[in-house]
Design a protein around this motif. Structure first.
Motif, PDB file in Angstrom:
ATOM      1  N   VAL A 276      -5.148  31.937 -11.344  1.00 25.18           N
ATOM      2  CA  VAL A 276      -5.763  33.127 -10.969  1.00 25.18           C
ATOM      3  C   VAL A 276      -4.942  34.371 -11.028  1.00 25.18           C
ATOM      4  O   VAL A 276      -3.702  34.068 -10.822  1.00 25.18           O
ATOM      5  N   ARG A 277      -5.347  35.299 -11.433  1.00 26.85           N
ATOM      6  CA  ARG A 277      -4.421  36.434 -11.647  1.00 26.85           C
ATOM      7  C   ARG A 277      -4.983  37.555 -10.538  1.00 26.85           C
ATOM      8  O   ARG A 277      -6.005  38.031 -10.417  1.00 26.85           O
TER       9      ARG A 277
ATOM     10  N   VAL B 208      -1.660  54.475 -17.253  1.00 24.61           N
ATOM     11  CA  VAL B 208      -2.151  53.530 -16.688  1.00 24.61           C
ATOM     12  C   VAL B 208      -1.570  52.173 -16.721  1.00 24.61           C
ATOM     13  O   VAL B 208      -0.993  51.826 -17.683  1.00 24.61           O
ATOM     14  N   GLY B 209      -1.106  51.645 -15.595  1.00 27.07           N
ATOM     15  CA  GLY B 209      -0.368  50.365 -15.513  1.00 27.07           C
ATOM     16  C   GLY B 209      -0.798  49.186 -14.354  1.00 27.07           C
ATOM     17  O   GLY B 209      -0.973  49.769 -13.263  1.00 27.07           O
ATOM     18  N   PHE B 210      -0.501  47.895 -15.135  1.00 27.10           N
ATOM     19  CA  PHE B 210      -0.660  47.063 -13.820  1.00 27.10           C
ATOM     20  C   PHE B 210       0.285  46.030 -14.129  1.00 27.10           C
ATOM     21  O   PHE B 210       0.963  45.759 -15.091  1.00 27.10           O
ATOM     22  N   ARG B 211       0.610  45.019 -13.099  1.00 28.46           N
ATOM     23  CA  ARG B 211       1.451  43.985 -13.254  1.00 28.46           C
ATOM     24  C   ARG B 211       1.061  42.892 -12.441  1.00 28.46           C
ATOM     25  O   ARG B 211       0.259  42.993 -11.318  1.00 28.46           O
ATOM     26  N   GLU B 212       1.133  41.586 -12.851  1.00 28.84           N
ATOM     27  CA  GLU B 212       0.609  40.483 -12.172  1.00 28.84           C
ATOM     28  C   GLU B 212       1.441  40.006 -11.032  1.00 28.84           C
ATOM     29  O   GLU B 212       2.624  39.778 -11.183  1.00 28.84           O
ATOM     30  N   VAL B 213       1.004  39.925  -9.998  1.00 26.73           N
ATOM     31  CA  VAL B 213       1.671  39.493  -8.653  1.00 26.73           C
ATOM     32  C   VAL B 213       0.979  38.297  -8.057  1.00 26.73           C
ATOM     33  O   VAL B 213       1.487  38.260  -6.599  1.00 26.73           O
ATOM     34  N   ALA B 214       0.299  37.744  -8.624  1.00 23.78           N
ATOM     35  CA  ALA B 214      -0.639  36.508  -7.658  1.00 23.78           C
ATOM     36  C   ALA B 214       0.430  35.845  -6.957  1.00 23.78           C
ATOM     37  O   ALA B 214       0.510  35.460  -5.484  1.00 23.78           O
ATOM     38  N   ALA B 215       1.439  35.146  -7.647  1.00 22.88           N
ATOM     39  CA  ALA B 215       2.275  34.155  -6.850  1.00 22.88           C
ATOM     40  C   ALA B 215       3.293  34.789  -6.047  1.00 22.88           C
ATOM     41  O   ALA B 215       3.640  34.369  -4.689  1.00 22.88           O
TER      42      ALA B 215
ATOM     43  N   VAL C 266       0.375  41.074 -18.234  1.00 23.22           N
ATOM     44  CA  VAL C 266      -0.771  41.573 -18.176  1.00 23.22           C
ATOM     45  C   VAL C 266      -1.421  41.443 -19.599  1.00 23.22           C
ATOM     46  O   VAL C 266      -2.834  41.063 -19.679  1.00 23.22           O
ATOM     47  N   ARG C 267      -0.827  41.579 -20.645  1.00 17.06           N
ATOM     48  CA  ARG C 267      -1.436  41.058 -21.849  1.00 17.06           C
ATOM     49  C   ARG C 267      -1.792  39.759 -22.180  1.00 17.06           C
ATOM     50  O   ARG C 267      -2.781  39.464 -23.123  1.00 17.06           O
ATOM     51  N   GLN C 268      -1.122  38.815 -21.581  1.00 18.22           N
ATOM     52  CA  GLN C 268      -1.381  37.406 -21.862  1.00 18.22           C
ATOM     53  C   GLN C 268      -2.863  37.118 -21.911  1.00 18.22           C
ATOM     54  O   GLN C 268      -3.562  37.227 -21.107  1.00 18.22           O
ATOM     55  N   PRO C 269      -3.333  36.440 -22.931  1.00 19.36           N
ATOM     56  CA  PRO C 269      -4.692  36.019 -23.129  1.00 19.36           C
ATOM     57  C   PRO C 269      -5.103  34.863 -22.227  1.00 19.36           C
ATOM     58  O   PRO C 269      -4.083  34.267 -21.523  1.00 19.36           O
TER      59      PRO C 269
END
Length: 614
Positions: free
Chosen positions: A515-516, A98-105, A484-487
């Motif tokens: 926002v993420r 399972v994997g996610f990545r942050e792509v908002a910007a 993704v791990r960032q609090p």
């Protein structure tokens, strides 16, 4: 692969009324559960709230202002420090890739919330929600973010990228302390409409098409100031069977400028107060007349008997009688399960059904809730988030209108005890057929570590709880990248397939940061099926419809009901992970009208529109 679209507390609790009510619940629970342990420990509810944050758009992210996770991938710390509480790391097999990545910007979403002055009041820490919905009806999910100074709308351009459409939608003029939202076609024209809740604010909109909204609050019979109440989560649903969507809204506490702003639960440390310091506000319910107006029926419905201090609601037909019931999660008070008796009358079965309190007979903070069939037995179960050090609840359906909290035996309680949870969603991360659980976490006290010790922190990581065949959960957050791990100070959370690749993504509101948008990049994802239901009459978006899929002895169930999580509304389209199954033998829909239709030999890996027969 791209989706093919087919037309088819502190000591102050001791003397408070909530504490007395909790003791009564505990004593009754002794009888029902066959024994009494220790006297219930009062929950330290989310002293929440918030409207507290202003919204800034199109601003670069100040990375220096964000708490960075510094721990190695083998541990998960609540505040990024080695001394904080850590969770076990799943094995490769348990994590399942399972994997996610942050792509908002990179996807065009530039939106962040800035902190209010510390120490935060209960209002400042409440937070805000979001919605995934097809605002312009182009078949691609759009995003709404609630907050001050006004809600913000991002439209999906059809490639998975977003553009800010707030001004053209008309939302830029809607200033106020907004908190939550609900999406539903209350006007009966087939387009999803919008309701926005807030602190002494309420706004109802009709969707004019192409992402344009018309404010209809007063004309529809709703008070724009919410009669000076504090609105929280809300939802639309046809509750009386006339095919017009009615409205339910939970409300929090009576708090204002003359109320106590801060408390000292530890000498010399000033923080926001718990909800027990204030009078609870009760939920409200309105019947849709079918003539463009709502009439309030709270006093005759039974909703005025709720424990109050509500934060979340989630609809589900718990007794299978064809009438949607509703769970009301209350902060530090017994939850309500309002059984629909017909005719807009309800009976509270929360205690009898086993969802009013936890397995240890204590009330929950109950910020977020969502229904999902985690053990694949054909019945929806209920996940509810809770205050830190108490653990979330997982109410498994054991018999009609009877539930048992299995959070301890599935490992969910231990995994979530170091978290303070808000938004929660059932989402099959890897499409293996077993619904997983995503939770947005974050404390309500900005000085949580000073108040509660080193194991507490204001900013907390997400919980990504993978379901191991309905028997056990493991948190795969440690397996994610640093982005993704960032609090964060998590509040609203919704599921969405923003790029329509068949893998569900996540949208998360950071109460004090950007926002993420977390893109699902799981390489081992199995087969899937997405269902877009279209009803007849005024309930054209098929709210309340129940869908069952079958392949051999395997079963999938879902209901069309986007109101859940926390202050938020998810995409109404249903999603099933199918694992290795390439075709469902049958997909059966029980429409809200009582009619039933069955589709046979349904192929996987498509977005299928199911239309009710005329």
């Amino acid at each position: 692969m791209p989706a093919a679209f087919f037309s088819i507390a502190p000591a102050r609790f001791v003397a408070s009324p909530p504490r007395a009510l909790e003791l009564v619940v505990w004593l009754v629970g002794c009888v029902l559960l066959g024994g009494c342990g220790e006297q219930p420990t009062p929950s330290r509810p989310s002293g929440p709230v918030g409207q507290g944050t202003a919204v800034q758009r199109n601003l670069p992210v100040d990375e220096a202002s964000r708490t960075t996770a510094t721990q190695p991938p083998g541990t998960v710390a609540t505040d990024g420090s080695p001394s904080a509480f850590t969770l076990p790391v799943p094995t490769d097999e348990q994590a399942g890739g399972v994997g996610f990545r942050e792509v908002a910007a990179e996807r065009g979403i530039a939106l962040r919330r800035t902190p209010r002055p510390y120490p935060l009041t209960i209002l400042d820490s409440f937070g805000t929600g979001c919605a995934a919905w097809d605002a312009n009806e182009d078949g691609w999910p759009d995003l709404l973010f609630v907050g001050a100074p006004h809600p913000v709308l991002f439209l999906n351009d059809g490639t998975g990228h977003f553009r800010d459409a707030t001004t053209e939608s008309g939302l830029a003029d809607e200033t106020g302390e907004w908190t939550g939202c609900a999406v539903g076609d209350w006007s009966g024209d087939g387009r999803p409409d919008l309701l926005v809740t807030g602190y002494r604010r309420l706004a109802l909109f009709r969707n004019l098409g192409e992402g344009r909204l018309e404010r209809m609050t007063g004309a529809a019979g709703l008070p724009s100031d919410n009669d000076q109440h504090w609105g929280a989560s809300a939802g639309f649903m046809d509750l009386d069977g006339d095919q017009w969507l009615d409205l339910v809204m939970v409300q929090y506490v009576d708090f204002g400028a003359d109320s106590r702003q801060h408390c000292e639960y530890k000498p010399g440390i000033k923080t926001g107060c718990t909800p027990s310091e204030y009078l609870p506000e009760r939920p409200r319910i309105w019947r849709n007349t079918g003539e463009g107006r709502f009439e309030e029926v709270t006093g005759t419905s039974g909703f005025d008997q709720s424990a109050g201090a509500g934060m979340v609601l989630a609809f589900h037909d718990v007794d299978g009688d064809g009438r949607p019931d509703v769970y009301l999660g209350n902060d530090g008070r017994p939850a309500d399960l309002m059984q629909n008796l017909g005719g807009m009358r309800f009976e509270n079965l929360g205690l009898v059904a086993g969802v009013a309190v936890t397995e240890t007979t204590t009330s929950m903070a109950a910020m977020g809730a969502d229904w999902g069939d985690f053990d694949r037995d054909g019945h929806l179960d209920l996940a509810v988030t809770n205050f830190q050090k108490q653990g979330f609840a997982l109410y498994r359906r054991t018999a009609p209108v009877l539930y048992s909290d299995v959070a301890a035996r599935t490992g969910l309680a231990a995994l979530t005890r170091p978290r303070l949870g808000f938004g929660v969603q059932w989402i099959d991360f890897d499409n293996d057929g077993w619904p997983d659980l995503a939770c947005a976490n974050g404390h309500v006290y900005d000085n949580a570590a000073a108040l509660e010790g080193g194991a507490s922190s204001y900013r907390q990581p997400l919980s990504l709880l993978r379901n191991l065949a309905g028997k056990k959960f493991v948190d795969v957050i440690a397996r994610q990248g640093e982005d993704v791990r960032q609090p964060l100070v998590g509040r609203g959370l919704v599921r969405i397939d923003f790029n329509q690749d068949g893998r569900l993504d996540l949208v998360v509101v950071d109460h004090e940061g950007p926002v993420r948008l977390l893109e699902n990049i799981t390489p081992t994802a199995g087969n899937w099926l997405q269902l877009d239901l279209r009803g007849k009459g005024p309930n054209r978006l098929a709210y309340g419809a129940r869908v069952t899929g079958r392949a051999g002895d395997r079963i999938w169930v879902a209901e069309v009901s986007p109101a859940n999580s926390y202050l938020s509304s998810s995409d109404r389209c249903l999603h099933w992970g199918l694992g290795t199954v390439e075709r469902l033998e049958q997909v059966t829909v029980q429409w809200r009208t009582g009619e039933t239709q069955t589709w046979e030999n349904v192929a996987a890996n498509q977005k299928l529109q199911l239309v009710q027969e005329p």
